[in-house]
Design an enzyme around this catalytic site. Structure first.
Site, mmCIF file in Angstrom:
data_model
loop_
_atom_site.group_PDB
_atom_site.id
_atom_site.type_symbol
_atom_site.label_atom_id
_atom_site.label_comp_id
_atom_site.label_asym_id
_atom_site.label_seq_id
_atom_site.Cartn_x
_atom_site.Cartn_y
_atom_site.Cartn_z
ATOM 1 N N ASP A 38 0.862 -1.173 0.000
ATOM 2 C CA ASP A 38 0.000 0.000 0.000
ATOM 3 C C ASP A 38 0.910 1.238 0.000
ATOM 4 O O ASP A 38 2.116 1.125 0.254
ATOM 5 C CB ASP A 38 -0.868 -0.057 1.267
ATOM 6 C CG ASP A 38 -1.642 1.205 1.497
ATOM 7 O OD1 ASP A 38 -2.324 1.663 0.563
ATOM 8 O OD2 ASP A 38 -1.560 1.771 2.614
ATOM 9 N N ASP A 40 -0.251 5.126 0.975
ATOM 10 C CA ASP A 40 -0.514 6.093 2.040
ATOM 11 C C ASP A 40 -0.463 5.451 3.418
ATOM 12 O O ASP A 40 -1.160 4.472 3.692
ATOM 13 C CB ASP A 40 -1.897 6.733 1.847
ATOM 14 C CG ASP A 40 -1.935 7.657 0.646
ATOM 15 O OD1 ASP A 40 -1.043 8.510 0.533
ATOM 16 O OD2 ASP A 40 -2.854 7.517 -0.179
ATOM 17 N N GLU A 85 -13.539 5.205 8.630
ATOM 18 C CA GLU A 85 -12.503 4.299 8.105
ATOM 19 C C GLU A 85 -11.833 3.518 9.236
ATOM 20 O O GLU A 85 -11.598 2.315 9.125
ATOM 21 C CB GLU A 85 -11.445 5.109 7.316
ATOM 22 C CG GLU A 85 -10.311 4.243 6.799
ATOM 23 C CD GLU A 85 -9.121 5.016 6.208
ATOM 24 O OE1 GLU A 85 -9.296 6.151 5.731
ATOM 25 O OE2 GLU A 85 -8.012 4.454 6.229
ATOM 26 N N SER A 153 -2.562 1.355 -4.484
ATOM 27 C CA SER A 153 -3.025 2.476 -3.659
ATOM 28 C C SER A 153 -4.394 2.997 -4.042
ATOM 29 O O SER A 153 -4.690 3.196 -5.219
ATOM 30 C CB SER A 153 -2.012 3.619 -3.803
ATOM 31 O OG SER A 153 -2.507 4.790 -3.221
ATOM 32 N N ALA A 154 -5.183 3.269 -3.026
ATOM 33 C CA ALA A 154 -6.475 3.932 -3.228
ATOM 34 C C ALA A 154 -6.291 5.456 -3.240
ATOM 35 O O ALA A 154 -7.259 6.205 -3.254
ATOM 36 C CB ALA A 154 -7.444 3.519 -2.139
ATOM 37 N N ASP A 227 -1.537 -0.844 5.824
ATOM 38 C CA ASP A 227 -1.867 -0.211 7.110
ATOM 39 C C ASP A 227 -3.357 -0.304 7.418
ATOM 40 O O ASP A 227 -3.789 0.100 8.490
ATOM 41 C CB ASP A 227 -1.440 1.262 7.145
ATOM 42 C CG ASP A 227 -2.407 2.160 6.404
ATOM 43 O OD1 ASP A 227 -2.530 2.009 5.173
ATOM 44 O OD2 ASP A 227 -3.061 2.983 7.054
#
Ligand code: TMP
Ligand code: MG
Length: 289
Positions: A38, A40, A85, A153-154, A227
């Site tokens: 990932d 961020d 989230e 990554s989003a 994460d």
């Protein structure tokens, strides 16, 4: 055992199992390994000197490419949806439509700002974006050992690429799956390309990219870095997987979320802003420990 696994930040549900996975991977050789990470808050820092570091979206949100009114709206979205989230009392099923809502609303606002492609490099340059300590060793060593690194990554692909380019680590072994901006002929943002990637649909994103995983089919041993619990599905497209070692950074709401992270990640790093542990594992796998 790798000495760094005794660091105070490291928690493991089953250290014996971690040991077995590592031994099995080292035996298979580093030419059978791929890394999926990932971006961020995994490759980038969560905080520095007590101050939160920006995500890809935040880099844009905080820049002078965004009007004051729009900044306020984006901030409101962040204040509404980020607590959701990281809320451990809600299920993924409950959070998923809300996360789609966050991404959709944020992207709509960004598109309204007519962001110019040629200004992105400057925005990243002037931002507080920070890769975690030890990033250079991670990227350079993977490159030197021809180990593919997929950054999944989003966040926003254009911003993410610029961060790693400016850090001098966008090597040819790095591939990125993310949300990319679509610019018109005059260089203004008009939409985002392709299927939206948000925090809970990385599995679907992975399955859309069978070509990539097909190319890497001789690398059935995976090191996964994330994460969020949504990051656990990033390797769902890997073909004929043999071993996977999942390393999770637990940055925020540590006590509340520790158990769920321990249940799903093999190694959990508590408030660890460095890449010391992933690096030690990578060095072990490549015989440089
Ligand atoms: P990822 O780290 O799983 O790829 O997810 C991207 C992060 O981006 C996620 O933690 C939420 C964050 N985000 C923002 O900071 N601002 C936004 O507007 C959106 C949509 C996401
Ligand atoms: Mg993340």
């Amino acid at each position: 055992m790798i000495p760094e696994l005794s660091n105070p930040s490291v928690c493991m549900r089953d250290p014996q199992r971690v040991q077995e996975i590592l031994q099995s991977m080292v035996k298979a050789g580093s030419n059978t390994v791929q890394v999926i990470s990932d971006f961020d808050m995994t490759l980038t820092r969560f905080a520095y000197n007590g101050k939160r570091c920006p995500t890809c979206h935040n880099i844009l949100d905080n820049s002078n490419l965004i009007s004051t009114d729009c900044k306020i709206e984006l901030k409101e979205l962040l204040n509404t949806y980020y607590p959701i989230e990281i809320d451990s009392s809600r299920s993924v099923e409950e959070k998923l439509p809300l996360m789609v809502e966050w991404w959709t609303k944020a992207h709509k606002l960004l598109v309204q700002q007519k962001i110019r492609k040629d200004l992105l490099a400057m925005v990243v340059q002037e931002s507080d974006a920070m890769l975690r300590e030890g990033y250079k060793l991670l990227f350079d060593h993977l490159y030197e050992h021809s180990i593919p690194l997929l950054i999944f990554s989003a966040g926003i692909g254009d911003i993410l690429e610029e961060v790693i380019r400016q850090a001098g680590v966008f090597h040819p072994n790095v591939k990125v799956f993310s949300n990319y901006m679509d610019f018109d002929e005059s260089g203004e943002l008009r939409a985002f390309k392709g299927e939206l990637i948000h925090i809970y649909n990385k599995r679907e994103g992975a399955l859309l990219n069978t070509g990539h995983f097909q190319e890497l089919r001789t690398r059935p041993n995976v090191l996964l870095l994330g994460d969020s619990l949504g990051d656990l599905t990033m390797a769902d497209g890997v073909q004929d997987m043999e071993n996977i070692l999942k390393i999770g950074f637990l940055n925020d709401k540590v006590e509340e979320r520790k158990q769920s992270y321990l249940d799903s990640y093999d190694i959990v790093l508590l408030k660890d802003e460095t890449l010391e542990v992933p690096n030690a594992i990578m060095l072990y796998l490549t015989g440089n420990n």
